[in-house]
Design a protein around this motif. Sequence first.
Motif, PDB file in Angstrom:
ATOM      1  N   SER A 126       0.826  -1.208   0.000  1.00 61.46           N
ATOM      2  CA  SER A 126       0.000   0.000   0.000  1.00 61.46           C
ATOM      3  C   SER A 126       0.860   1.258   0.000  1.00 61.46           C
ATOM      4  CB  SER A 126      -0.929  -0.005   1.219  1.00 61.46           C
ATOM      5  OG  SER A 126      -1.705   1.175   1.267  1.00 61.46           O
ATOM      6  N   THR A 176       2.696   1.902  -3.388  1.00 60.36           N
ATOM      7  CA  THR A 176       1.891   2.238  -4.568  1.00 60.36           C
ATOM      8  C   THR A 176       0.967   3.429  -4.375  1.00 60.36           C
ATOM      9  OG1 THR A 176       0.209   0.619  -3.876  1.00 60.36           O
ATOM     10  CG2 THR A 176       1.918  -0.143  -5.388  1.00 60.36           C
ATOM     11  N   THR A 177       0.830   3.922  -3.163  1.00 61.60           N
ATOM     12  CA  THR A 177      -0.108   5.010  -2.891  1.00 61.60           C
ATOM     13  C   THR A 177       0.623   6.344  -2.823  1.00 61.60           C
ATOM     14  OG1 THR A 177      -1.532   3.503  -1.643  1.00 61.60           O
ATOM     15  CG2 THR A 177      -1.880   5.840  -1.298  1.00 61.60           C
ATOM     16  N   GLY A 178      -0.013   7.401  -3.345  1.00 58.75           N
ATOM     17  CA  GLY A 178       0.642   8.699  -3.386  1.00 58.75           C
ATOM     18  C   GLY A 178       1.811   8.647  -4.351  1.00 58.75           C
ATOM     19  N   ALA A 226      -3.692  -5.255  -1.047  1.00 61.70           N
ATOM     20  CA  ALA A 226      -3.667  -3.804  -0.817  1.00 61.70           C
ATOM     21  C   ALA A 226      -4.563  -3.080  -1.824  1.00 61.70           C
ATOM     22  CB  ALA A 226      -2.233  -3.290  -0.926  1.00 61.70           C
ATOM     23  N   ASP A 227      -5.158  -2.009  -1.369  1.00 63.49           N
ATOM     24  CA  ASP A 227      -5.971  -1.155  -2.239  1.00 63.49           C
ATOM     25  C   ASP A 227      -5.046  -0.163  -2.933  1.00 63.49           C
ATOM     26  OD1 ASP A 227      -7.727   0.518  -3.484  1.00 63.49           O
ATOM     27  OD2 ASP A 227      -8.849   1.073  -1.685  1.00 63.49           O
ATOM     28  N   ARG A 228      -4.865  -0.345  -4.238  1.00 69.67           N
ATOM     29  CA  ARG A 228      -3.946   0.517  -4.987  1.00 69.67           C
ATOM     30  C   ARG A 228      -4.685   1.589  -5.786  1.00 69.67           C
ATOM     31  NH1 ARG A 228       0.061  -4.058  -7.597  1.00 69.67           N
ATOM     32  NH2 ARG A 228      -0.252  -5.615  -5.979  1.00 69.67           N
ATOM     33  N   SER A 229      -5.980   1.699  -5.593  1.00 73.16           N
ATOM     34  CA  SER A 229      -6.767   2.626  -6.410  1.00 73.16           C
ATOM     35  C   SER A 229      -6.968   3.982  -5.750  1.00 73.16           C
ATOM     36  CB  SER A 229      -8.133   2.008  -6.725  1.00 73.16           C
ATOM     37  OG  SER A 229      -8.866   1.769  -5.533  1.00 73.16           O
ATOM     38  N   VAL A 230      -6.350   4.193  -4.578  1.00 73.67           N
ATOM     39  CA  VAL A 230      -6.497   5.476  -3.878  1.00 73.67           C
ATOM     40  C   VAL A 230      -5.672   6.529  -4.608  1.00 73.67           C
ATOM     41  CG1 VAL A 230      -6.165   6.710  -1.716  1.00 73.67           C
ATOM     42  CG2 VAL A 230      -6.851   4.303  -1.684  1.00 73.67           C
ATOM     43  N   ARG A 231      -6.346   7.540  -5.163  1.00 69.36           N
ATOM     44  CA  ARG A 231      -5.650   8.587  -5.919  1.00 69.36           C
ATOM     45  C   ARG A 231      -6.195   9.946  -5.502  1.00 69.36           C
ATOM     46  NH1 ARG A 231      -6.213   7.834 -12.067  1.00 69.36           N
ATOM     47  NH2 ARG A 231      -8.411   7.546 -11.524  1.00 69.36           N
ATOM     48  N   ASP A 250      -3.092  13.453  -8.362  1.00 66.09           N
ATOM     49  CA  ASP A 250      -2.748  12.453  -9.356  1.00 66.09           C
ATOM     50  C   ASP A 250      -2.779  13.111 -10.736  1.00 66.09           C
ATOM     51  OD1 ASP A 250      -2.806   9.431 -10.315  1.00 66.09           O
ATOM     52  OD2 ASP A 250      -4.403  10.487 -11.396  1.00 66.09           O
ATOM     53  N   PRO A 305       4.745   6.959  -5.671  1.00 71.68           N
ATOM     54  CA  PRO A 305       5.223   5.586  -5.498  1.00 71.68           C
ATOM     55  C   PRO A 305       6.685   5.560  -5.068  1.00 71.68           C
ATOM     56  CG  PRO A 305       4.157   5.906  -7.644  1.00 71.68           C
ATOM     57  CD  PRO A 305       4.384   7.268  -7.062  1.00 71.68           C
TER      58      PRO A 305
END
Length: 558
Positions: free
Chosen positions: A145, A148-150, A176-181, A316, A152
């Motif tokens: 998480s 890959t978040t914010g 992990a949730d990787r779609s948080v943008r 993003d 990378p």
Amino acid sequence: MKVNAWQQVVAALEAEGIPFVFGLPGGAKHLYDALYDARHVRPVLVRHETSGAFMAMAYARVSGQVGCCFGCPGPGVANLVPGILEAYSGCIPVLALGVRASTRIQGMGAFQEADHVGMMTPITKWAVTVERPDRVAWTIRRAISIATTGKPGPVYVEIPADIALEEVEPTPYQPADRSVRPGPDLERIEAALDLIEQAKRPVLVGGGGAVLARATAEVEAFADALGIPVLVTPAGRGIISEEHPLFCGSVGLYRTEFPKAVYQEADLLITVGSRMEEFQSGVWHYFPEGARFIQIDIDPFELGRNWVPDVAIQSDAALALDALLRGATRRGLRADMARVEELRARRAEAIARAAEDAQDNSSPLKGKRIVHSINRVFGDNTILVLENGAQDLWAYYWPYYQVKDAGCVVPPAEQTVMGLGVVGAIGAKLARPDRQVVCTTGDGAFQMGMHEIVTAVQENAPVTWVVFNDGALGWPRWTQRTALGGRVIATEFTATVDLVAVARAAGCWATRVERAEDLDAALQAAREANQAGRPAVVDVAVDPTEHHQGFYEFHRVR
């Protein structure tokens, strides 16, 4: 059934869809025993741990997935440092795994005891020791998480040797949730639109952040709708095809005449996912005179870090560009077609001029001749993997080389660790086996990574390395001659390696080229060898004195 920590790690990798672990094993029971029983993740055996980090970085850049590498205690983890440093500089999501000395003897002078977390903390987003076997699933999920978040970047997870083999009831793993943008502040979008509406000659500079955000469609739609030319940093190459009619080249050290003119005449600069560091900005001297500045970046730390923007947007890249395009459509903003046609005409002229310039058949061969031939022979569906030497630098200079497909460039980051591209080409091929992969490299960088060409044979990863061979560390030698009045020391190879013999011994197809008229045939043979499943090495004798004008301009302001 109880499982140990490494079995939990492998289960987590499988759940996350991570298919490779790049590295080499140490203790028989650590990680690799668990990989033996894995269904969807397998080890890639490298010849040096640093190579594992390089391959993981290139794999992540091309695939959009997390790259994974492993280091044994002490020197094994220490050998990961150059690759993790490069991944940190390039904002590439890499999961580095390691083993620490047992908790029973930690601090007592255990074999290969070292402060791995201390090494990794400054060059990762998170470095952590798993202290309990029932915390493995949480730790890996948290690491992925964070990676890959914010913005990378790489992470490091180590497990003490005794903890790693203690069996516990498995903890269910949740990927992990990787779609948080993060999306943009709409007031700032409106402020940016005000500047765009007022501008007569806006330009967009795409950086590595735009590539990592997979913002190709958004960049194209924004540029097409508003008629805005797109330039790139080296990390931003591949954000769109360089055959797109509004693609206008690279910035900074890497600019040719047409990109330089488009950039310098701009009255609005929009950077998307770029820090505009020293080489990209011409030591911060290359700012269009009198231009306004919109900076879009996912990381608030980067906003206003050097040039101060008129409008800063933390977001993003894809979401920010989509918001700008929707706002521009609502306002009725359209492309200035007269400017678009002018840019297209100038662009076509620049391409024709470079093509003519590249037809230099003198010997030793010119770098521009080599990269233009690579581009023509390999054509579409080719990933370009770059080193960063004096002669192979020509591969950076559009339009001598044009990246024909989006997502098809693996550049070094700002650290430019030598050997990254040579080794990373293998990771790129494993990420996209359907694409051709060509690495352009100097002989110095090639010698730093050529121990891995046999890994390409082992892994059925047929790539082509084109070696720009000037018998020296060309860039340092050039700076010595310039700065020291011609005094050259420790930059020329007085004993040389027969690269063709080495490559053939490793199982690669290989040839030496010393005449321009032999180049295309050699490249075509290399391509055919790749298609037959064999890696290839083309060793080219190159003119060490030839550099693009942008190279000289940059060093005058540096």
